[in-house]
Every structure is written in C-alpha cells, then in structure tokens.
Design a protein around this motif. Structure first.
Motif, PDB file in Angstrom:
ATOM      1  N   ALA A  45       0.850  -0.942   0.064  1.00 27.17           N
ATOM      2  CA  ALA A  45       0.324  -0.053  -0.247  1.00 27.17           C
ATOM      3  C   ALA A  45       1.419   1.475   0.104  1.00 27.17           C
ATOM      4  CB  ALA A  45      -0.681  -0.255   1.066  1.00 27.17           C
ATOM      5  N   TYR A  46       0.599   1.968  -0.957  1.00 24.21           N
ATOM      6  CA  TYR A  46       1.386   3.389  -1.152  1.00 24.21           C
ATOM      7  C   TYR A  46       0.278   4.745  -1.237  1.00 24.21           C
ATOM      8  CZ  TYR A  46       1.150   2.465  -5.532  1.00 24.21           C
ATOM      9  OH  TYR A  46       0.949   2.381  -6.927  1.00 24.21           O
ATOM     10  N   ILE A  47       1.084   6.094  -0.879  1.00 27.57           N
ATOM     11  CA  ILE A  47       0.494   7.008  -1.468  1.00 27.57           C
ATOM     12  C   ILE A  47       0.745   7.252  -2.930  1.00 27.57           C
ATOM     13  CG2 ILE A  47       0.362   9.548  -1.175  1.00 27.57           C
ATOM     14  CD1 ILE A  47       1.533   8.992   1.381  1.00 27.57           C
ATOM     15  N   PRO A  48      -0.395   7.584  -3.988  1.00 21.76           N
ATOM     16  CA  PRO A  48      -0.132   7.799  -5.492  1.00 21.76           C
ATOM     17  C   PRO A  48       1.134   8.869  -5.556  1.00 21.76           C
ATOM     18  CG  PRO A  48      -1.747   7.255  -4.744  1.00 21.76           C
ATOM     19  CD  PRO A  48      -1.627   7.769  -3.871  1.00 21.76           C
ATOM     20  N   ARG A  49       1.796   8.886  -6.945  1.00 26.09           N
ATOM     21  CA  ARG A  49       2.255   9.661  -7.269  1.00 26.09           C
ATOM     22  C   ARG A  49       3.162  10.446  -6.765  1.00 26.09           C
ATOM     23  NH1 ARG A  49       0.670  14.833  -7.570  1.00 26.09           N
ATOM     24  NH2 ARG A  49      -0.750  14.770  -6.156  1.00 26.09           N
ATOM     25  N   GLN A  50       3.824   9.370  -5.226  1.00 25.86           N
ATOM     26  CA  GLN A  50       4.726   9.833  -4.817  1.00 25.86           C
ATOM     27  C   GLN A  50       5.974   9.051  -4.695  1.00 25.86           C
ATOM     28  OE1 GLN A  50       3.509  11.073  -0.893  1.00 25.86           O
ATOM     29  NE2 GLN A  50       2.220  12.778  -1.539  1.00 25.86           N
ATOM     30  N   ASP A  91       1.233  11.979 -12.047  1.00 28.07           N
ATOM     31  CA  ASP A  91      -0.086  11.190 -12.292  1.00 28.07           C
ATOM     32  C   ASP A  91       0.842   9.939 -11.427  1.00 28.07           C
ATOM     33  OD1 ASP A  91       1.037   9.626 -14.805  1.00 28.07           O
ATOM     34  OD2 ASP A  91       0.799  11.347 -14.770  1.00 28.07           O
ATOM     35  N   ASP A  92       0.144   9.067 -11.357  1.00 25.38           N
ATOM     36  CA  ASP A  92       0.948   8.152 -11.043  1.00 25.38           C
ATOM     37  C   ASP A  92       2.150   6.808 -11.996  1.00 25.38           C
ATOM     38  OD1 ASP A  92       1.424   6.234  -8.259  1.00 25.38           O
ATOM     39  OD2 ASP A  92       0.425   4.695  -8.998  1.00 25.38           O
ATOM     40  N   ALA A  93       1.092   6.687 -12.970  1.00 24.64           N
ATOM     41  CA  ALA A  93       1.952   5.901 -14.297  1.00 24.64           C
ATOM     42  C   ALA A  93       3.220   6.961 -14.373  1.00 24.64           C
ATOM     43  CB  ALA A  93       1.003   6.230 -15.825  1.00 24.64           C
ATOM     44  N   THR A  94       3.488   7.688 -14.633  1.00 21.54           N
ATOM     45  CA  THR A  94       4.473   8.831 -14.515  1.00 21.54           C
ATOM     46  C   THR A  94       6.045   8.279 -12.692  1.00 21.54           C
ATOM     47  OG1 THR A  94       3.309  10.443 -15.905  1.00 21.54           O
ATOM     48  CG2 THR A  94       5.750  10.732 -14.582  1.00 21.54           C
ATOM     49  N   ALA A  95       5.003   8.214 -11.911  1.00 26.12           N
ATOM     50  CA  ALA A  95       6.113   8.059 -10.994  1.00 26.12           C
ATOM     51  C   ALA A  95       6.781   7.051 -11.037  1.00 26.12           C
ATOM     52  CB  ALA A  95       4.859   7.964  -9.483  1.00 26.12           C
ATOM     53  N   GLY A  96       5.481   5.496 -11.484  1.00 18.84           N
ATOM     54  CA  GLY A  96       5.946   4.119 -11.360  1.00 18.84           C
ATOM     55  C   GLY A  96       7.096   3.837 -12.775  1.00 18.84           C
ATOM     56  N   SER A 109      23.809   6.103  -7.668  1.00 21.87           N
ATOM     57  CA  SER A 109      24.053   7.246  -7.453  1.00 21.87           C
ATOM     58  C   SER A 109      22.490   6.869  -6.363  1.00 21.87           C
ATOM     59  CB  SER A 109      24.159   8.063  -8.153  1.00 21.87           C
ATOM     60  OG  SER A 109      25.169   7.642  -8.831  1.00 21.87           O
ATOM     61  N   PHE A 110      21.403   6.321  -6.830  1.00 21.40           N
ATOM     62  CA  PHE A 110      20.553   6.781  -6.237  1.00 21.40           C
ATOM     63  C   PHE A 110      19.774   5.155  -6.171  1.00 21.40           C
ATOM     64  CE2 PHE A 110      20.872  10.456  -8.589  1.00 21.40           C
ATOM     65  CZ  PHE A 110      20.825  11.325  -7.623  1.00 21.40           C
ATOM     66  N   ASP A 111      18.427   4.798  -4.677  1.00 15.32           N
ATOM     67  CA  ASP A 111      17.735   4.406  -5.128  1.00 15.32           C
ATOM     68  C   ASP A 111      15.591   4.811  -4.950  1.00 15.32           C
ATOM     69  OD1 ASP A 111      16.727   1.483  -4.475  1.00 15.32           O
ATOM     70  OD2 ASP A 111      17.559   1.443  -2.732  1.00 15.32           O
ATOM     71  N   ALA A 112      15.162   4.269  -4.727  1.00 15.37           N
ATOM     72  CA  ALA A 112      13.404   4.687  -4.526  1.00 15.37           C
ATOM     73  C   ALA A 112      12.794   3.618  -4.438  1.00 15.37           C
ATOM     74  CB  ALA A 112      13.633   5.572  -6.140  1.00 15.37           C
ATOM     75  N   TRP A 113      11.796   4.406  -3.150  1.00 15.21           N
ATOM     76  CA  TRP A 113      10.506   3.331  -2.985  1.00 15.21           C
ATOM     77  C   TRP A 113       9.414   3.901  -3.291  1.00 15.21           C
ATOM     78  CZ3 TRP A 113      15.411   4.040  -0.380  1.00 15.21           C
ATOM     79  CH2 TRP A 113      15.041   4.802   0.913  1.00 15.21           C
ATOM     80  N   ARG A 114       8.057   3.484  -3.175  1.00 14.48           N
ATOM     81  CA  ARG A 114       6.863   4.115  -2.864  1.00 14.48           C
ATOM     82  C   ARG A 114       7.066   4.737  -1.784  1.00 14.48           C
ATOM     83  NH1 ARG A 114       3.507   5.246  -7.597  1.00 14.48           N
ATOM     84  NH2 ARG A 114       3.866   3.629  -9.036  1.00 14.48           N
ATOM     85  N   ASN A 115       6.248   5.342  -1.751  1.00 11.51           N
ATOM     86  CA  ASN A 115       6.461   6.728  -0.472  1.00 11.51           C
ATOM     87  C   ASN A 115       4.687   5.484   0.847  1.00 11.51           C
ATOM     88  OD1 ASN A 115       6.455   7.632   1.405  1.00 11.51           O
ATOM     89  ND2 ASN A 115       4.577   9.690   0.456  1.00 11.51           N
ATOM     90  N   TRP A 116       5.915   4.158   0.855  1.00 13.60           N
ATOM     91  CA  TRP A 116       4.814   3.385   1.276  1.00 13.60           C
ATOM     92  C   TRP A 116       3.933   3.726   2.400  1.00 13.60           C
ATOM     93  CZ3 TRP A 116       5.299  -0.589  -1.527  1.00 13.60           C
ATOM     94  CH2 TRP A 116       6.597  -1.071  -2.597  1.00 13.60           C
ATOM     95  N   SER A 248      -8.276   9.326   8.198  1.00 15.79           N
ATOM     96  CA  SER A 248      -8.366   8.549   8.543  1.00 15.79           C
ATOM     97  C   SER A 248      -7.302   7.235   8.764  1.00 15.79           C
ATOM     98  CB  SER A 248      -8.101   7.736   6.712  1.00 15.79           C
ATOM     99  OG  SER A 248      -7.640   7.312   6.150  1.00 15.79           O
ATOM    100  N   GLY A 249      -6.237   7.944   9.398  1.00 10.03           N
ATOM    101  CA  GLY A 249      -5.299   7.252  10.100  1.00 10.03           C
ATOM    102  C   GLY A 249      -4.075   6.770   9.515  1.00 10.03           C
ATOM    103  N   SER A 250      -4.443   7.134   8.468  1.00 13.47           N
ATOM    104  CA  SER A 250      -2.889   6.884   7.474  1.00 13.47           C
ATOM    105  C   SER A 250      -2.327   7.776   6.942  1.00 13.47           C
ATOM    106  CB  SER A 250      -2.957   5.299   6.070  1.00 13.47           C
ATOM    107  OG  SER A 250      -3.521   6.514   5.643  1.00 13.47           O
ATOM    108  N   GLY A 251      -0.578   7.044   6.971  1.00 10.19           N
ATOM    109  CA  GLY A 251       0.344   8.415   5.864  1.00 10.19           C
ATOM    110  C   GLY A 251       1.311   7.982   5.975  1.00 10.19           C
ATOM    111  N   GLY A 252       2.484   8.308   5.414  1.00  8.89           N
ATOM    112  CA  GLY A 252       3.046   8.166   4.018  1.00  8.89           C
ATOM    113  C   GLY A 252       4.626   7.875   4.969  1.00  8.89           C
TER     114      GLY A 252
END
Length: 724
Positions: A45-50, A91-96, A109-116, A248-252
């Motif tokens: 589960a992640y925050i879209p576009r991030q 948009d989320d497709a661009t993020a993917g 040089s970099f690593d990346a992951w979704r904003n879980w 809603s009780g969730s965050g990134g």
C-alpha cells in the motif's frame, strides 16, 4: 533491551517436538495459508504519485535536483540527515515509470521506492456469536459517563500503581506524539501542546482530524488537578505534536521518517511516542533508511522511541516468518525502538497484542523477540477531540502510557541515559509470563517501584455478579481475625487498593455495598513492599426481594480472564499458526442451565424473568469480563442441571482444567450458588475429576430448587450432560 532475532535451529530434539505440533495442525485440516490480515497498512500500500528517493553518496545529493527535472518530478520535501527526498509526479503512471528508470539507469547513485503507507494499528474485531443464524441477545450493561469520567475511571493508572508513585515533577520530560495530530484546544491538553508540524498538509497546524493522536496524548500527559477530565501518566510533561497520519489514520513513509528526525532534533523532546506501523522488507533501502531515523533519535540524540508492538496477535509475523518472506513490523521491530505490548485488567496479554515467543513448526525452531515492555492497553479512557472522552483498546494505548512512565522516571533521574530509563522500567516491572498469555516472560510497568516508592497491600476489581460490570463505591476492608486493619472503596473502574498492611500477615477481605450481599474472601498473606494484584475478580450479588414464589436462585461463574484466546480460536488450523484453540492462558467459557421443563438457557437463548419458566441468562463473557450469571426467579419442581462448555464450535477456547495435549493453562473457574440472599455452595473446578479423556464440558451440579438441595458433580467430560 532484547535483541531482535529470528533463530532457526534444526536439532533432533526440535524435530521430535515439531512432529507433534505438525500432527496437531494437520489434524485440524491443514488449511492452505491465506494472505495475512494485517491490521496496519498492508504490504504494497502506498501514496499515489509519490516516490521516496535516496541519494547514496554526497555527489548524488548534489545531483538530485537534476534527476527530478529529468523525471518530471517536483521535490516536495527533503530529509538532510538521511539524504532522502520526496518526489511528486503529475500522475501515478509517471511515478511508476520513474521508479523503474531509477532502478535501472541510476542505481549506482540513487535508490527509490514508493511512499509506503503507515497506519494506526487496528485491533481485530471478533465476529458476533450466532446460533441458528441469529445473534445472541444480551442485556445492555450500565457504563460510566465519559463526558466527565474522572481519574478514578482510569484502571490502567491504578494497575501501574501511578497513584502511589509520588507527585509528578516539573522536571518531567517532554513527549513527542507522532500520530494523527493533537486537539490542542481540548481543556485537558490546552496550554501544554506545542504545535510542531503537519506532514499530511505540510503546514504548521497539527490539529487532529481522527482522534487517535489526541487519545494517545491524553494517556501520556493530560493535565492533573484541573477538576475535570482525566489524568495523564506524566501530567507535567509538555506534548509536542507531529501530525504524520491523516483523518483516516494513515500516512506516508516520508512524513513519518522526517517527523522522527525532526523530533529527535528538538531539544525539548526526550521521548517519542509512535502508535503506528507498517511492514517493510528487511534489508531494503526503505527498511534501513527508516531504521537509520530511529537510530538517529535513540543512539545519536539519546531519545527514547516508544513504539506500539502492533495489534495483529502475531498473525502477520507468524505468516511472514513461516514462509520466510522477510517482512517485519516497523518501527516496532527495530532494536533501537522501545517496543510496548498491551495487557488487560488482570495483567493477561490483551488478545490483539503482538508478543515474543519461541515455537516449533516443521522441525524448525523460530524465535520472535522484539517486545521490550508491557503496559495496560485494553479499554483505556482518554481525551478525544471536541472536549470528548472515550475508551480505546490497542498497543497504541500502551505505547503512550510507557512514554509517560519514561518521562516520570527521567524527571526524577535527570542524569539518566535513555538506556538507564528503559532498564529502570524493565527491572522494576511486574513479571507476566506464560500463565498470563506471554509465552516469553515480559515486564508490565510498575511506576510506583520505578520511582522508588513502595506500599504493602492488595489490589483487585469488584464486579456486579449479575451483570459483570465494575461496581463503584463498594467498601473493601482488610481484616485480621475480626479486626479491621484498613479499608477503602472501589473507584469508577471497580478497582480497589488497600495499602498500609503488614508483610507476612494473612488477611481476609470483606466487601459490602448498599443493596448487595456482604462477601468475604481470603486474600492470603501480604508481601512487604508489594501491592499484590488479585488474579480473579470479586463479585457482589445484588439483594433481591423474596416472596413465597420468588426465590431468586443466582448461579455465578467466574474465572481469571478470557484474554488471550480469540487469536488461538480464530487462527486454529492455519499451517503457520503454532497453537490450537485449547492452548491459551485465557479461557472463554459458556455456561448453560437446563430446566426441569426441558429448556436450556445460555448466550443464544437468554430467557426472561418475566415469563415462564422464569430463568434468565444475565451476562455473556464473550469479549467482556470473565463472569456469567443465571437467575432462577420462580423455581419449578424437579431438577435443574448446570454445565460449562469450552468447545470451539461454541465460541470457546482455553481449558477448564484438562487439555487435549500441548501446553495448557487451566483457568480454574469457580461457581457460587445463592438461594435467595444466601450463599449455599461454592464449587471449584480445581477439584474436578476427569471422565476418560474429557476436556470440553464441565458438569458442575444438579439443583432441586424446591428443596434447595445441591448435588455436586464436578466432572469434566467430552459428553454433553444435556442439550445445548
């Protein structure tokens, strides 16, 4: 602090033990494992576009803006201490696509992951008990009014002996609440909340739009002696509000991580309270980067990170460990966290709480060890937004209670290190082990001892025997012979604490209240410098008006606790779950009364005192206090039969006395029988005999209500004594 470890030991001894467990699991049906039912944000589960981007080197740190421009991202925020950046896309497709590109073309040089996503741990919700498709009807119980509940309704504070811990000090340390925010206008919190930051809306107003954070803040540090509301564990501590979870009780992931760094850098904050969680893959950059934030707070800045252990009753952990997926609950799993499990009224493990355990499955020994301490976390009263108060349950409530205790110890010992504060709470805590539902012995906070105070006496809870609700205002006396040595009254939570007694002296406790029968119980010998906690509740029977026809027999069943056990019952038969429904320390029993006219009354048919045959089942223990009661108003001619069932098909778990096998912790329930307003018989299951290999049904007694004659049976069998 215990190390987090997962040990797999293949030995001949383990193999033999595992073979037994495996047979039991397969005999239950050997179900195909389902996906884990996480109470925190699920894996993936992640925050879209991030995206969260990690610059691996100082040079990459300089090149990150160019990377963002090339990918079409905006850098919304950064964490310099961890070289982390929050990229936001259109948009989320661009993020993917950007994530794939970084992994492929920029991995040096970099690593990346979704904003879980991280979220509030949400306790499992038990299913309603049903019989023939209909839900049981149980009388509504009276509850205290929570708009002005008062200090005396906070059973958790009394259990950790806060009232006898001395006065809070002005030097008690500041507590950061990383949560859904805090209602800083609440009268029990106003003037003591420092508004730090909102990582959801990215502004400086951390107002709570959910309620969870305000509840946690009140537990830790609500005002005291202000003639309203409740009392925090450390009422002189300042609260530093960091909003990391939304309405809603969730965050990134990013906001959580940045808040940890920011709170760690806040010179006025000594303790971070974090009642949230998620699952991350061990060894991944996301996992290690968040751990670096916790280490920064704990090891570099010397802060204490109190973290909720989680509310999945180890379901997710057992699943991920058994299948070696490598996912663990964070930040609770990190060694630098001070991870807090939850207990209930009588120091049993709350059914939802995650816990430490060593167990054997399929010739492998697994050890899960990440809980550091335990605090009350069941039915905890605290502040809610808009001047409200309410009761919540969860390790979310235990964590701020531990945070408040840390603040008090540190205030008394300002030269202590974080390690010394934690060790002080652990070494002075009360041991709670397997017989309390903690397979690996933990320590439940005892604030009185942690702050160097001591008292000699007894503590317990008094219930209305018919409704099993806490009885306020009951008089409790400690007697030696016929001489009263001290007395007190129960509070709104039904708790009493008798102090000032003499160690080594044996006492009798006498309970009385207007409108109730007076009862006396042996309390045993007092222990010097210890307030002994009663393992069972004391039940007072209401006085009934008797007539020539209204005899009012009362049959009261009580035992230690129903918790834990729902977890064993619910997960029974899953390949990766190491226990069966009869193995928990807690017990959920169902009592049944069979009338001479052939009717059976219990949770699924409660009966009525207003119509023939004038029998009523008054209270169901299912996910409530461990007591049940039947009342016979106008007895019939003939014989009544009474039995207790712990069959899993009847929503039962645990054992009365005997078990089918494996480790069993007998609850040893007791039945007390009253004729009118007189106690006529006490039957203790500890003296029960066994018929064959019986475990399911406790046949207790037969009653000739016309004569009042009780025939004690006290046998445990696998044959139902009558229909129910």
């Amino acid at each position: 602090m215990k190390g987090r470890r997962l040990d797999r030991l293949l030995t001949a001894v383990a193999a033999a033990a595992a073979a037994t467990v495996l047979v039991l699991v397969l005999a239950a049906g050997g179900q195909t494992p389902a996906g884990p039912g996480s109470d925190t944000s699920g894996v993936g589960a992640y925050i879209p576009r991030q995206l969260v981007v990690l610059a691996k080197t100082p040079q990459a740190d300089k090149d990150v803006k160019a990377l963002a421009n090339a990918l079409g991202a905006v850098i919304q925020a950064e964490i310099p201490q961890g070289r982390l950046f929050l990229f936001v896309f259109s948009d989320d497709a661009t993020a993917g696509n950007a994530l794939l590109k970084i992994k492929k073309d920029n991995k040096e040089s970099f690593d990346a992951w979704r904003n879980w996503k991280f979220s509030i741990p949400k306790p499992a919700r038990p299913p309603k008990k049903t019989h023939a498709g209909a839900a049981a009807v149980v009388p509504v119980e009276p509850e205290h009014i929570t708009s002005d509940p008062g200090y005396s309704a906070q059973w958790g504070l009394h259990r950790i002996k806060e009232p006898w811990s001395g006065n809070p000090l002005s030097t008690d340390k500041g507590i950061a609440i990383l949560d859904t925010g805090v209602d800083y206008n609440h009268s029990d919190l106003s003037g003591k909340v420092v508004k730090c930051f909102d990582y959801i809306d990215w502004d400086t107003d951390p107002m709570d739009l959910n309620g969870h954070g305000t509840h946690c803040a009140g537990i830790a540090a609500a005002k005291a002696a202000n003639a309203t509301g409740i009392h925090g564990v450390s009422p002189n501590s300042k609260i530093y509000a960091y909003r990391v979870l939304d309405a809603s009780g969730s965050g990134g992931y990013f906001g959580v991580t940045q808040a940890i760094y920011d709170a760690a850098d806040n010179a006025n904050v000594s303790i971070l309270s974090m009642s949230f969680g998620g699952y991350l893959y061990s060894g991944s950059s996301a996992y290690t980067s968040l751990e670096s934030a916790i280490k920064y707070a704990r090891n570099t800045k010397g802060k204490i990170c109190c973290v909720a252990a989680g509310n999945e009753f180890n379901w997710d952990l057992f699943y991920y460990v058994y299948y070696d997926w490598g996912y663990y609950p964070v930040p609770a799993w990190y060694p630098a966290s001070f991870t807090v499990g939850a207990s209930e009224y009588k120091d049993f493990r709350a059914y939802f709480s995650n816990y430490d355990v060593t167990y054997v499955l399929n010739y492998e020994t697994f050890t899960i060890s990440f809980v550091d301490i335990v605090a009350p976390g069941y039915d905890i009263l605290s502040t809610l937004p808009y001047e409200q108060y309410g009761n919540y349950s969860g390790t979310s409530m235990a964590a701020p209670m531990a945070a408040g205790a840390c603040a008090r110890v540190w205030g008394l010992h300002p030269t202590y290190t974080a390690t010394q504060v934690q060790n002080r709470l652990i070494t002075t805590g009360k041991s709670v082990g397997p017989t309390k539902g903690f397979p690996s012995t933990e320590k439940r906070i005892d604030l009185m001892k942690a702050l160097g105070k001591s008292q000699t006496g007894f503590q317990g809870i008094v219930l209305n025997a018919e409704g099993a609700y806490p009885l306020n205002g009951a008089k409790v006396e400690a007697l030696v012979g016929t001489t009263v040595k001290t007395s007190t009254t129960t509070n709104k939570a039904g708790f009493f604490t008798l102090i000032g007694l003499t160690g080594g002296t044996t006492y009798t406790l006498r309970f009385s209240r207007a409108g109730y029968l007076t009862e006396s119980y042996s309390a045993g010998a007092a222990t010097a410098n210890l307030i002994k906690d009663a393992d069972a509740s004391y039940n007072l029977v209401p006085i009934r008006t008797l007539t020539s026809t209204d005899k009012y027999y009362r049959i009261v069943l009580s035992w230690g606790s129903g918790q834990p056990g729902y977890d064993f019952y619910y997960m029974d038969g899953y390949t990766y779950f190491p226990y069966r429904w009869w193995m928990p320390a807690g017990m959920e029993a169902n009592s049944y009364l069979y009338t001479p006219s052939g009717y059976t009354y219990g949770w699924w048919d409660t009966g009525s005192l207003a119509e023939s045959p004038y029998v009523q089942f008054m209270h169901d223990s299912y996910f409530d206090r461990s007591a049940e009661c039947h009342v016979i108003r106008t007895p019939e001619s003939g014989t009544y039969q009474y039995a207790v069932c712990v069959e899993d098909e009847d929503y039962g778990w645990g054992t009365v006395k005997y078990s089918k096998g494996g480790t069993a912790y007998a609850a040893y329930p007791i039945v007390r029988i009253y004729k009118g307003n007189t106690l006529i018989k006490v039957i203790n299951s500890s003296a029960a005999t066994r018929v064959g290999t019986g475990t399911l049904y406790w046949s207790v007694f037969n009653l000739n209500a016309a004569t009042g004659a009780v025939t004690v049976i006290n046998k445990i069998t696998d044959t139902k004594p009558f229909y129910f």
